[in-house]
Design an enzyme around this catalytic site. Sequence first.
Site, PDB file in Angstrom:
ATOM      1  N   ALA A  11      36.472  25.402  49.081  1.00  0.00           N
ATOM      2  CA  ALA A  11      37.321  24.248  48.757  1.00  0.00           C
ATOM      3  C   ALA A  11      38.799  24.589  48.668  1.00  0.00           C
ATOM      4  O   ALA A  11      39.643  23.688  48.642  1.00  0.00           O
ATOM      5  CB  ALA A  11      36.868  23.607  47.443  1.00  0.00           C
ATOM      6  N   GLY A  13      42.100  27.939  49.159  1.00  0.00           N
ATOM      7  CA  GLY A  13      42.523  29.294  49.465  1.00  0.00           C
ATOM      8  C   GLY A  13      41.917  29.891  50.718  1.00  0.00           C
ATOM      9  O   GLY A  13      41.812  29.248  51.770  1.00  0.00           O
ATOM     10  N   ASP A  42      27.554  26.328  41.008  1.00  0.00           N
ATOM     11  CA  ASP A  42      28.318  27.185  40.111  1.00  0.00           C
ATOM     12  C   ASP A  42      27.720  28.587  40.192  1.00  0.00           C
ATOM     13  O   ASP A  42      26.657  28.859  39.626  1.00  0.00           O
ATOM     14  CB  ASP A  42      28.242  26.646  38.684  1.00  0.00           C
ATOM     15  CG  ASP A  42      29.044  27.478  37.691  1.00  0.00           C
ATOM     16  OD1 ASP A  42      29.564  28.547  38.087  1.00  0.00           O
ATOM     17  OD2 ASP A  42      29.150  27.063  36.527  1.00  0.00           O
ATOM     18  N   TYR A 155      38.995  41.427  36.090  1.00  0.00           N
ATOM     19  CA  TYR A 155      39.126  41.123  37.518  1.00  0.00           C
ATOM     20  C   TYR A 155      39.096  42.391  38.363  1.00  0.00           C
ATOM     21  O   TYR A 155      38.336  42.491  39.336  1.00  0.00           O
ATOM     22  CB  TYR A 155      40.426  40.368  37.756  1.00  0.00           C
ATOM     23  CG  TYR A 155      40.719  40.104  39.214  1.00  0.00           C
ATOM     24  CD1 TYR A 155      40.005  39.146  39.931  1.00  0.00           C
ATOM     25  CD2 TYR A 155      41.717  40.810  39.881  1.00  0.00           C
ATOM     26  CE1 TYR A 155      40.270  38.903  41.264  1.00  0.00           C
ATOM     27  CE2 TYR A 155      41.996  40.572  41.220  1.00  0.00           C
ATOM     28  CZ  TYR A 155      41.267  39.616  41.907  1.00  0.00           C
ATOM     29  OH  TYR A 155      41.535  39.377  43.234  1.00  0.00           O
ATOM     30  N   LYS A 159      36.145  43.642  41.213  1.00  0.00           N
ATOM     31  CA  LYS A 159      36.468  43.865  42.620  1.00  0.00           C
ATOM     32  C   LYS A 159      36.151  45.292  43.054  1.00  0.00           C
ATOM     33  O   LYS A 159      35.727  45.534  44.192  1.00  0.00           O
ATOM     34  CB  LYS A 159      37.932  43.526  42.879  1.00  0.00           C
ATOM     35  CG  LYS A 159      38.228  42.028  42.778  1.00  0.00           C
ATOM     36  CD  LYS A 159      37.369  41.211  43.725  1.00  0.00           C
ATOM     37  CE  LYS A 159      37.758  39.743  43.739  1.00  0.00           C
ATOM     38  NZ  LYS A 159      36.921  38.925  44.669  1.00  0.00           N
TER      39      LYS A 159
END
Length: 261
Positions: A11, A13, A42, A155, A159
């Site tokens: 949706a 980026g 989700d 974060y 990653k």
Amino acid sequence: MSRTYVVTGSASGIGKATTKRLRDQGHDVIGVDLRDADVTADLSTQEGRTALVTQVQERTGGTVDGVIAVAGLVAASPVTVGVNYFGAVATLEGLRPLLEKSAAPRAVVVASLAALEETDEGLLRQLRANDEAAALKEATRIGTETNAAGSSPIYTTTKLAISQWVREHAKTAEWAGAGIALNAIAPGVIETPMTLAALESEEGRAALDEGAPSPLNGPAAPPAAPAALLSWLASEENTHVTGQIIFIDGGAESIRRPELV
């Protein structure tokens, strides 16, 4: 030849740009996101992950040619653990049986240059152990503190963990042995809703430039750049690239780690 792709985070980026690129090329794309998508799910929850696999199977009849796992969060919150690592792994593993039925199956996940930043050893240990409950507790312990670029150890650690997962699994019988190329891309700074706030402030831009110096074409790339790389890695043309973390960062990784070859 038209192929069938699944793109999570479709949706906005990078996911939105990738979905558009593939559809413009004539491919069938099943977009997955919290809203404005073909499949609403989700990925921070087990229910959402199950719904993703079930609905994709129903829509495709059981065969998928490419899976591009883009969905991710930068928030200093336990939910980032659920989406960035466990949601991504569930997407790839859950759709792997559908990929196996393709003549040219490919899978790609979005990691990040941020994996080179400070990470949390305790969280990484639980992610690598595939213990979601324990990982969520570790994320709660880390808390909500972020740096000037808006990033946190939650974060960066997710990653790093997903990058390690790709390297570990790509060579196995379930992936390479089944003819499925599995890779990750590691973007530097991309013009997305996640980076907008940092790019709009002088302090934020300075912090981004410190961590992601980009001598090639400036501080931030448009989403179309990683979308093009994702599309190729997930295409029939990619016959031998697998197990790679490909940096798309304007040269930042080569500056940060010049000793690597």
